[in-house]
Design a protein around this motif. Structure first.
Motif, PDB file in Angstrom:
ATOM      1  N   GLU A  98       0.834  -1.314   0.095  1.00  0.00           N
ATOM      2  CA  GLU A  98      -0.128  -0.120  -0.078  1.00  0.00           C
ATOM      3  C   GLU A  98       0.960   1.246   0.058  1.00  0.00           C
ATOM      4  N   PRO A  99       1.794   1.547  -1.090  1.00  0.00           N
ATOM      5  CA  PRO A  99       2.670   2.448  -1.089  1.00  0.00           C
ATOM      6  C   PRO A  99       2.110   3.981  -1.052  1.00  0.00           C
ATOM      7  N   PHE A 100       1.045   4.275  -1.151  1.00  0.00           N
ATOM      8  CA  PHE A 100       0.476   5.583  -1.401  1.00  0.00           C
ATOM      9  C   PHE A 100      -0.527   5.868   0.025  1.00  0.00           C
ATOM     10  N   SER A 101      -0.647   4.991   1.156  1.00  0.00           N
ATOM     11  CA  SER A 101      -1.392   5.173   2.190  1.00  0.00           C
ATOM     12  C   SER A 101      -0.938   6.243   3.142  1.00  0.00           C
ATOM     13  N   ALA A 102       0.495   6.496   2.869  1.00  0.00           N
ATOM     14  CA  ALA A 102       0.746   7.699   3.798  1.00  0.00           C
ATOM     15  C   ALA A 102       0.812   9.089   2.939  1.00  0.00           C
ATOM     16  N   LEU A 103       0.108   9.358   1.876  1.00  0.00           N
ATOM     17  CA  LEU A 103       0.131  10.374   1.113  1.00  0.00           C
ATOM     18  C   LEU A 103      -0.969  11.046   0.979  1.00  0.00           C
ATOM     19  N   ASP A 104      -0.791  12.493   0.984  1.00  0.00           N
ATOM     20  CA  ASP A 104      -2.104  13.409   1.002  1.00  0.00           C
ATOM     21  C   ASP A 104      -2.496  13.061  -0.561  1.00  0.00           C
ATOM     22  N   SER A 105      -3.907  13.125  -0.569  1.00  0.00           N
ATOM     23  CA  SER A 105      -4.385  13.106  -1.832  1.00  0.00           C
ATOM     24  C   SER A 105      -3.763  13.933  -3.093  1.00  0.00           C
ATOM     25  N   TYR A 106      -3.505  15.041  -2.755  1.00  0.00           N
ATOM     26  CA  TYR A 106      -2.909  15.980  -3.923  1.00  0.00           C
ATOM     27  C   TYR A 106      -1.565  15.463  -4.104  1.00  0.00           C
ATOM     28  N   LEU A 107      -0.865  14.648  -3.422  1.00  0.00           N
ATOM     29  CA  LEU A 107       0.347  14.233  -3.870  1.00  0.00           C
ATOM     30  C   LEU A 107       0.226  12.996  -4.570  1.00  0.00           C
ATOM     31  N   LYS A 108      -0.417  12.306  -4.328  1.00  0.00           N
ATOM     32  CA  LYS A 108      -0.886  10.790  -4.678  1.00  0.00           C
ATOM     33  C   LYS A 108      -0.562  10.680  -6.361  1.00  0.00           C
ATOM     34  N   TRP A 109      -1.494  11.461  -6.999  1.00  0.00           N
ATOM     35  CA  TRP A 109      -1.301  11.372  -8.445  1.00  0.00           C
ATOM     36  C   TRP A 109       0.044  11.308  -9.087  1.00  0.00           C
ATOM     37  N   GLN A 110       0.757  12.379  -8.624  1.00  0.00           N
ATOM     38  CA  GLN A 110       2.372  12.612  -9.209  1.00  0.00           C
ATOM     39  C   GLN A 110       2.892  11.481  -8.823  1.00  0.00           C
ATOM     40  N   VAL A 111       2.835  10.947  -7.702  1.00  0.00           N
ATOM     41  CA  VAL A 111       3.989  10.082  -6.987  1.00  0.00           C
ATOM     42  C   VAL A 111       3.345   8.481  -7.736  1.00  0.00           C
ATOM     43  N   GLU A 112       2.146   8.337  -7.790  1.00  0.00           N
ATOM     44  CA  GLU A 112       1.702   7.233  -8.806  1.00  0.00           C
ATOM     45  C   GLU A 112       2.271   7.068 -10.035  1.00  0.00           C
ATOM     46  N   MET A 113       2.637   8.349 -10.733  1.00  0.00           N
ATOM     47  CA  MET A 113       3.050   8.210 -12.073  1.00  0.00           C
ATOM     48  C   MET A 113       4.374   7.788 -11.944  1.00  0.00           C
ATOM     49  N   GLU A 114       5.261   8.375 -10.903  1.00  0.00           N
ATOM     50  CA  GLU A 114       6.641   8.406 -10.971  1.00  0.00           C
ATOM     51  C   GLU A 114       6.950   6.839 -10.410  1.00  0.00           C
ATOM     52  N   LEU A 115       6.059   6.310  -9.793  1.00  0.00           N
ATOM     53  CA  LEU A 115       6.315   4.723  -9.451  1.00  0.00           C
ATOM     54  C   LEU A 115       5.992   3.808 -10.596  1.00  0.00           C
ATOM     55  N   ALA A 116       4.983   4.123 -11.063  1.00  0.00           N
ATOM     56  CA  ALA A 116       4.713   3.424 -12.676  1.00  0.00           C
ATOM     57  C   ALA A 116       5.866   3.343 -13.326  1.00  0.00           C
ATOM     58  N   ASP A 117       6.570   4.558 -13.660  1.00  0.00           N
ATOM     59  CA  ASP A 117       7.727   4.401 -14.228  1.00  0.00           C
ATOM     60  C   ASP A 117       9.020   3.761 -14.002  1.00  0.00           C
ATOM     61  N   THR A 118       9.259   3.859 -12.671  1.00  0.00           N
ATOM     62  CA  THR A 118      10.187   3.095 -11.925  1.00  0.00           C
ATOM     63  C   THR A 118       9.810   1.461 -11.943  1.00  0.00           C
ATOM     64  N   LEU A 119       8.776   1.234 -11.946  1.00  0.00           N
ATOM     65  CA  LEU A 119       8.419  -0.369 -11.955  1.00  0.00           C
ATOM     66  C   LEU A 119       8.338  -0.875 -13.382  1.00  0.00           C
ATOM     67  N   GLN A 120       8.101   0.011 -14.424  1.00  0.00           N
ATOM     68  CA  GLN A 120       8.238  -0.428 -15.959  1.00  0.00           C
ATOM     69  C   GLN A 120       9.661  -0.489 -16.176  1.00  0.00           C
ATOM     70  N   CYS A 121      10.601   0.077 -15.783  1.00  0.00           N
ATOM     71  CA  CYS A 121      11.881  -0.085 -15.942  1.00  0.00           C
ATOM     72  C   CYS A 121      12.586  -1.117 -15.003  1.00  0.00           C
ATOM     73  N   PHE A 122      12.165  -1.706 -14.129  1.00  0.00           N
ATOM     74  CA  PHE A 122      12.544  -2.774 -13.314  1.00  0.00           C
ATOM     75  C   PHE A 122      12.498  -4.033 -14.079  1.00  0.00           C
ATOM     76  N   PRO A 123      13.768  -4.723 -14.187  1.00  0.00           N
ATOM     77  CA  PRO A 123      13.861  -6.040 -14.995  1.00  0.00           C
ATOM     78  C   PRO A 123      13.203  -7.173 -14.366  1.00  0.00           C
ATOM     79  N   GLY A 124      12.670  -7.215 -13.022  1.00  0.00           N
ATOM     80  CA  GLY A 124      12.135  -8.423 -12.375  1.00  0.00           C
ATOM     81  C   GLY A 124      10.499  -8.205 -12.188  1.00  0.00           C
TER      82      GLY A 124
END
Length: 224
Positions: free
Chosen positions: A158-184
């Motif tokens: 639950e990586p977004f549970s500690a975030l305020d709603s206004y931060l969540k969208w930006q952080v979610e997009m950043e995390l999506a990019d990180t996971l897409q580049c992860f080889p495993g």
């Protein structure tokens, strides 16, 4: 990297009974609070020990109750992103990331840390401490520390549970990019169907500790 999980663990009257496989994908464990999602991650990471079963990461057996195999968390090569990120409060961003570098890579510690700082866009806050960071910066620092350890699998609780709603969208997009580049493989725990739909490739629903069949995310949402 392929992850295979087939475990059981009893907690009082609650029985965790999960079985699934994840390849190079983001697999969601979706379910309500108390259904066993976080406990499943802890068993994979080696923080908790199943009563019986089998956990294998590619060709490495992490846990096998029949063969009495139970690797320590340090030997599993699994990165675990906790809900509150678990950063060291008195360490700078740089030192938090450095703490994740494996012992055998000590000679390359500076190089590895700098690469993660650049990848996670943390250069401006490298000397800041966790309480001075935004929620998104804290999450990126925690991810950088995980990736500095060169994991073969990433677990996200639950990586977004500690975030305020206004931060969540930006952080979610950043995390999506990180996971897409992860080889495993990555395993993403959530009770939020919208997060799962946007971030994950496949989903395994947990209901009262029991896992259902893994299906593609879009199939689940088109045929719930």
């Amino acid at each position: 990297m392929s992850l295979t999980v087939d475990i059981k663990k009893r907690l009082g009257s609650f029985m965790l009974d999960v079985s699934f496989q994840a390849d190079k994908e983001v697999l969601a464990l979706l379910g309500s609070s108390g259904c066993g999602k976080s406990m499943t991650l802890k068993c994979i990471a080696g923080i908790e020990k199943p009563d019986e079963g089998y956990i294998c990461l590619d060709d490495r057996v992490l846990f096998d109750s029949k063969k009495n195999i139970n690797l320590t968390p340090q030997k599993r090569r699994v990165g675990y992103l906790f809900q509150q990120y678990a950063l060291f409060p008195n360490m700078t961003v740089y030192n938090n990331i450095a703490a994740g570098v494996r012992r055998e890579n000590a000679a390359r510690r500076g190089e590895i840390v700098e690469a993660q700082i650049k990848a996670m866009h943390l250069d401006d806050v490298r000397q800041s401490r966790p309480h001075q960071l935004s929620g998104g910066q804290q999450q990126r620092t925690a991810l950088a520390r995980i990736l500095a350890n060169e994991p073969e699998l990433i677990l996200l609780d639950e990586p977004f549970s500690a975030l305020d709603s206004y931060l969540k969208w930006q952080v979610e997009m950043e995390l999506a990019d990180t996971l897409q580049c992860f080889p495993g493989a990555s395993v993403f725990v959530s009770h939020d169907r919208d997060e799962v739909y946007r971030l994950c490739d496949s989903v395994c629903v947990l209901n009262s500790g029991k896992s259902q069949e893994k299906v593609p995310v879009r199939r689940l949402f088109s045929q719930p």
